[in-house]
Design a protein around this motif. Sequence first.
Motif, PDB file in Angstrom:
ATOM      1  N   UNK A  14       0.857  -1.179   0.364  1.00 26.56           N
ATOM      2  CA  UNK A  14       0.303  -0.024   0.053  1.00 26.56           C
ATOM      3  C   UNK A  14       0.925   1.330  -0.579  1.00 26.56           C
ATOM      4  N   UNK A  15       2.814   1.177   0.585  1.00 30.05           N
ATOM      5  CA  UNK A  15       2.864   2.080   0.893  1.00 30.05           C
ATOM      6  C   UNK A  15       4.232   2.601  -0.122  1.00 30.05           C
ATOM      7  N   UNK A  16       4.309   1.097  -0.461  1.00 30.36           N
ATOM      8  CA  UNK A  16       5.780   1.504  -1.166  1.00 30.36           C
ATOM      9  C   UNK A  16       5.731   1.136  -2.315  1.00 30.36           C
ATOM     10  N   UNK A  17       5.612   2.086  -3.908  1.00 31.00           N
ATOM     11  CA  UNK A  17       5.815   2.239  -5.269  1.00 31.00           C
ATOM     12  C   UNK A  17       6.514   0.925  -5.506  1.00 31.00           C
ATOM     13  N   UNK A  18       7.827   1.275  -5.067  1.00 33.38           N
ATOM     14  CA  UNK A  18       8.474   0.322  -5.660  1.00 33.38           C
ATOM     15  C   UNK A  18       9.075  -1.223  -5.125  1.00 33.38           C
ATOM     16  N   UNK A  19       8.156  -1.146  -4.984  1.00 33.57           N
ATOM     17  CA  UNK A  19       7.396  -3.596  -4.376  1.00 33.57           C
ATOM     18  C   UNK A  19       7.144  -3.801  -5.322  1.00 33.57           C
ATOM     19  N   UNK A  20       7.575  -5.143  -5.367  1.00 32.05           N
ATOM     20  CA  UNK A  20       7.756  -5.692  -7.389  1.00 32.05           C
ATOM     21  C   UNK A  20       6.147  -7.428  -6.724  1.00 32.05           C
ATOM     22  N   UNK A  21       6.514  -7.480  -5.782  1.00 32.27           N
ATOM     23  CA  UNK A  21       6.260  -8.879  -5.117  1.00 32.27           C
ATOM     24  C   UNK A  21       6.283  -9.449  -4.122  1.00 32.27           C
ATOM     25  N   UNK A  22       5.508 -10.206  -3.553  1.00 34.04           N
ATOM     26  CA  UNK A  22       5.592 -10.706  -2.127  1.00 34.04           C
ATOM     27  C   UNK A  22       7.030 -11.480  -1.859  1.00 34.04           C
ATOM     28  N   UNK A  23       7.670 -12.560  -2.700  1.00 34.10           N
ATOM     29  CA  UNK A  23       9.031 -12.429  -2.747  1.00 34.10           C
ATOM     30  C   UNK A  23       9.987 -11.415  -2.091  1.00 34.10           C
ATOM     31  N   UNK A  24       9.696 -10.516  -3.214  1.00 32.61           N
ATOM     32  CA  UNK A  24      10.548  -9.514  -2.557  1.00 32.61           C
ATOM     33  C   UNK A  24      10.808  -8.360  -1.265  1.00 32.61           C
ATOM     34  N   UNK A  25       9.704  -8.715  -1.252  1.00 33.69           N
ATOM     35  CA  UNK A  25       8.500  -8.320   0.638  1.00 33.69           C
ATOM     36  C   UNK A  25       9.724  -9.644   1.497  1.00 33.69           C
ATOM     37  N   UNK A  26       9.000  -9.913   1.185  1.00 34.33           N
ATOM     38  CA  UNK A  26       9.952 -11.089   2.147  1.00 34.33           C
ATOM     39  C   UNK A  26      11.237 -11.253   2.292  1.00 34.33           C
ATOM     40  N   UNK A  27      12.086 -11.390   1.400  1.00 35.32           N
ATOM     41  CA  UNK A  27      13.584 -11.122   1.278  1.00 35.32           C
ATOM     42  C   UNK A  27      14.081 -10.416   1.068  1.00 35.32           C
ATOM     43  N   UNK A  28      13.861  -9.133   0.650  1.00 33.77           N
ATOM     44  CA  UNK A  28      14.626  -8.277   0.370  1.00 33.77           C
ATOM     45  C   UNK A  28      14.088  -6.667   1.281  1.00 33.77           C
ATOM     46  N   UNK A  29      13.062  -6.993   2.318  1.00 26.57           N
ATOM     47  CA  UNK A  29      12.808  -5.945   2.787  1.00 26.57           C
ATOM     48  C   UNK A  29      13.465  -5.677   4.665  1.00 26.57           C
ATOM     49  N   UNK A  30      13.907  -5.094   5.099  1.00 25.94           N
ATOM     50  CA  UNK A  30      14.457  -4.739   6.562  1.00 25.94           C
ATOM     51  C   UNK A  30      12.963  -4.677   7.494  1.00 25.94           C
ATOM     52  N   UNK A  31      12.674  -3.253   7.113  1.00 25.23           N
ATOM     53  CA  UNK A  31      11.317  -3.243   7.482  1.00 25.23           C
ATOM     54  C   UNK A  31      10.455  -4.635   8.577  1.00 25.23           C
ATOM     55  N   UNK A  32      10.002  -5.045   7.080  1.00 22.36           N
ATOM     56  CA  UNK A  32       8.419  -6.166   7.038  1.00 22.36           C
ATOM     57  C   UNK A  32      10.126  -7.401   8.084  1.00 22.36           C
ATOM     58  N   UNK A  33      10.886  -7.643   7.716  1.00 26.56           N
ATOM     59  CA  UNK A  33      12.258  -8.214   8.934  1.00 26.56           C
ATOM     60  C   UNK A  33      11.971  -8.015  10.297  1.00 26.56           C
ATOM     61  N   UNK A  34      12.692  -6.622  10.540  1.00 23.90           N
ATOM     62  CA  UNK A  34      12.259  -6.380  11.521  1.00 23.90           C
ATOM     63  C   UNK A  34      10.185  -7.419  12.049  1.00 23.90           C
TER      64      UNK A  34
END
Length: 229
Positions: A14-34
């Motif tokens: 909803x808040x990051x236009x750069x995101x492309x996929x769920x896998x990208x968030x799970x593996x590449x987003x430290x905010x979500x990792x936190x």
Amino acid sequence: MFSQLKQDLRAVFDRDPAVRSVFEVIFCYPGFHAMLFYRPSHWLWTHRCHFLGRFVSHVGRFMTGIEIHPGAVIGPSFFIDHGMGVVIGETAEIGENCTLYHGVTLGGTSWAKEKRHPTLEDNVVVGSGAKILGPFTVGRDSKIGSNSVVVKEVPKSATVVGIPGRVVLSGEQQSGVDLEHGNLPDPVAKAVSCMMEQIGRLEDQVQGLKQEQQALKAELARTRGTESR
């Protein structure tokens, strides 16, 4: 816990236009990792497994560069963008749909074992590098400008900038989460602009007085010339 993680995942889209996929968030987003580390560490903390909660939190800090005390209370749909250097203290409370950028500190101003960290109500956006220090409330739908230092209560739907933080806009009802934290008024620039306008008006008045003085001098010279004849 898992339903909140799903909402945290949705918040990234909803808040990051750069995101492309769920896998990208799970593996590449430290905010979500936190949040993957925080949610179980908070569960452990609330079930009196304090050491395990702190240990999981510490591992999360090592992996992400984001420090969230397991005692903090964070609502669903929480989003930390970029994330490096974010610190959230033990007694901090964060409502739904809040957004923090990198370098934000929700800190305390006391060593007493009591409520000493801020409370953020729903839909609050905190810009990069901002510090919110003390046991007070930041009202819902508010925005804290980048690098601001906030040390007192913030009303709802307010915009705060500066050191120390000052409310420069208030009473603007937001619709959802407003991420325009970089497009904020500058009270110093506004004050300088008002001062320059005032100086301009004073210069015009001085110029008018000079012209009147010259006219009076000319009139006085003519009067003296007439009398001497």
